[in-house]
Design an enzyme around this catalytic site. Sequence first.
Site, mmCIF file in Angstrom:
data_model
loop_
_atom_site.group_PDB
_atom_site.id
_atom_site.type_symbol
_atom_site.label_atom_id
_atom_site.label_comp_id
_atom_site.label_asym_id
_atom_site.label_seq_id
_atom_site.Cartn_x
_atom_site.Cartn_y
_atom_site.Cartn_z
ATOM 1 N NE ARG A 154 -0.051 -0.249 4.948
ATOM 2 C CZ ARG A 154 -0.295 0.332 6.102
ATOM 3 N NH1 ARG A 154 -1.380 1.061 6.261
ATOM 4 N NH2 ARG A 154 0.529 0.210 7.119
ATOM 5 C CB THR B 3 9.925 2.190 7.533
ATOM 6 O OG1 THR B 3 9.599 1.379 8.653
ATOM 7 C CG2 THR B 3 9.476 1.502 6.254
ATOM 8 C CE LYS C 179 10.095 -3.006 8.853
ATOM 9 N NZ LYS C 179 9.186 -3.753 9.727
ATOM 10 C CE LYS D 45 7.663 -1.598 5.463
ATOM 11 N NZ LYS D 45 7.053 -2.745 6.163
ATOM 12 C CG ASP E 262 8.878 -5.890 6.058
ATOM 13 O OD1 ASP E 262 8.514 -7.000 5.620
ATOM 14 O OD2 ASP E 262 8.169 -5.201 6.829
ATOM 15 C CD GLU F 193 9.382 -7.164 9.412
ATOM 16 O OE1 GLU F 193 10.401 -6.489 9.648
ATOM 17 O OE2 GLU F 193 8.240 -6.805 9.734
ATOM 18 C CG ASP G 290 5.229 -8.223 10.432
ATOM 19 O OD1 ASP G 290 4.453 -8.300 11.406
ATOM 20 O OD2 ASP G 290 5.334 -7.182 9.749
ATOM 21 C CE LYS H 259 4.599 -4.890 12.457
ATOM 22 N NZ LYS H 259 4.320 -4.931 11.008
ATOM 23 C CB CYS I 12 4.160 0.321 15.578
ATOM 24 S SG CYS I 12 5.317 1.433 14.741
ATOM 25 C CG ASP J 197 9.829 -1.612 12.461
ATOM 26 O OD1 ASP J 197 10.189 -0.475 12.124
ATOM 27 O OD2 ASP J 197 9.028 -2.296 11.791
ATOM 28 C CG ASP K 217 9.280 3.281 11.655
ATOM 29 O OD1 ASP K 217 8.183 2.789 11.980
ATOM 30 O OD2 ASP K 217 9.814 3.080 10.552
#
Length: 361
Positions: free
Chosen positions: A24, A134, A159, A161, A189, A217, A242, A266, A294, A319, A321
């Site tokens: 997304r 991230t 981290k 993506k 991730d 991840e 995750d 989370k 989170c 993580d 952030d």
Amino acid sequence: MKILDIQTGRISLPLARPFKTALRTVEALSDIVVRVVTDEGVGYGEAPPTAVITGDTDGSILCALHDYIRPALMGMDVMDLPACMEKLNACMVHNTTPKAAVDMALYDLWAKAQKKPLYQLLGGARTSFKTDITISVNPVSQMVEDSLDAVKQGFDILKIKVGKEGEKDVERIAAIREAVGPDVQLRVDANQGWEAKEAVRIIRAMEDRGLCLDLVEQPVPALDTDGLEHVTRNVETPILADEAVFSPRDAENIIRRRAADLINIKLMKTGGIWNALKICRMAEENGVECMLGCMLESRLSVAAAAHLAAGQKIVTRADLDGPSLCAVDPYEGGPEFDGAAIRMTDDAGIGVRNVPCEFWS
Ligand code: MG
């Protein structure tokens, strides 16, 4: 400490820059805020609608809170926390996000009543720790620029993506590694973006290039436990589960099969601190380190996660952030988020106050 009302409001905050993953793109955070009112004070929680991960939407969160959770908990005594949590978890299945918001509000009240910061009551393992930040999925040049920017801001764990472009992710990470140098820790991730064999190929290629990753991840789809196990068995890099782990039961399954090396907890997946602690205990017994993560959340609910991370020894990575990704922080009190550093304070409860919303019953 009797529950008199459970109210909801809304908080909307602009992000410093758009947040993009394999799943997304988001430009602003808009979350539901919960206020649990008792005869001895109020506690706060936050519920981010993250339909692509939890299935919880704006409408479903409000409906769960008003039609199921509120009636179930009205009149209960917060100091009998186990009874409240049992009721909260039994009043409906799934809907982990609204449950998490109420769970943290109850913990906030429970710790305030004992005049202690929550993390001390959750184990008190540490008073400060570091979070990563991230880096969104973008064209490589943009990701390199964002990475350098984050390092300049004092973050030494990134981290990143990936997961949208298969093998091209190897070049993406190589470019970032070259730009930031060897001293910055890189986490990758994939947000379920790869198939198992593809993931093994890509991660091995990253290993062969000497990219030195702290972890990868959720390489494969959440429900593909066989695939996750295949990846974990066939690469050197630690694999972090995750989206594959929501409940203590999911964690038990992953741990038993050793389908991942690490677990990302989370609160929005577990339904709050109560269930997250069950995962922590299981992980500790089996020597599986955890990360506390989170969703796109403001400091209100990330503060609750920070208390859990500071409390529990088995949480060795953070993580958290969310607050750094928001352009503004409207609150006062509670844990301090200062770039990469998260410092716990002596404020009782979760400690965040001055929540700028109108609340409705
Ligand atoms: Mg993730």
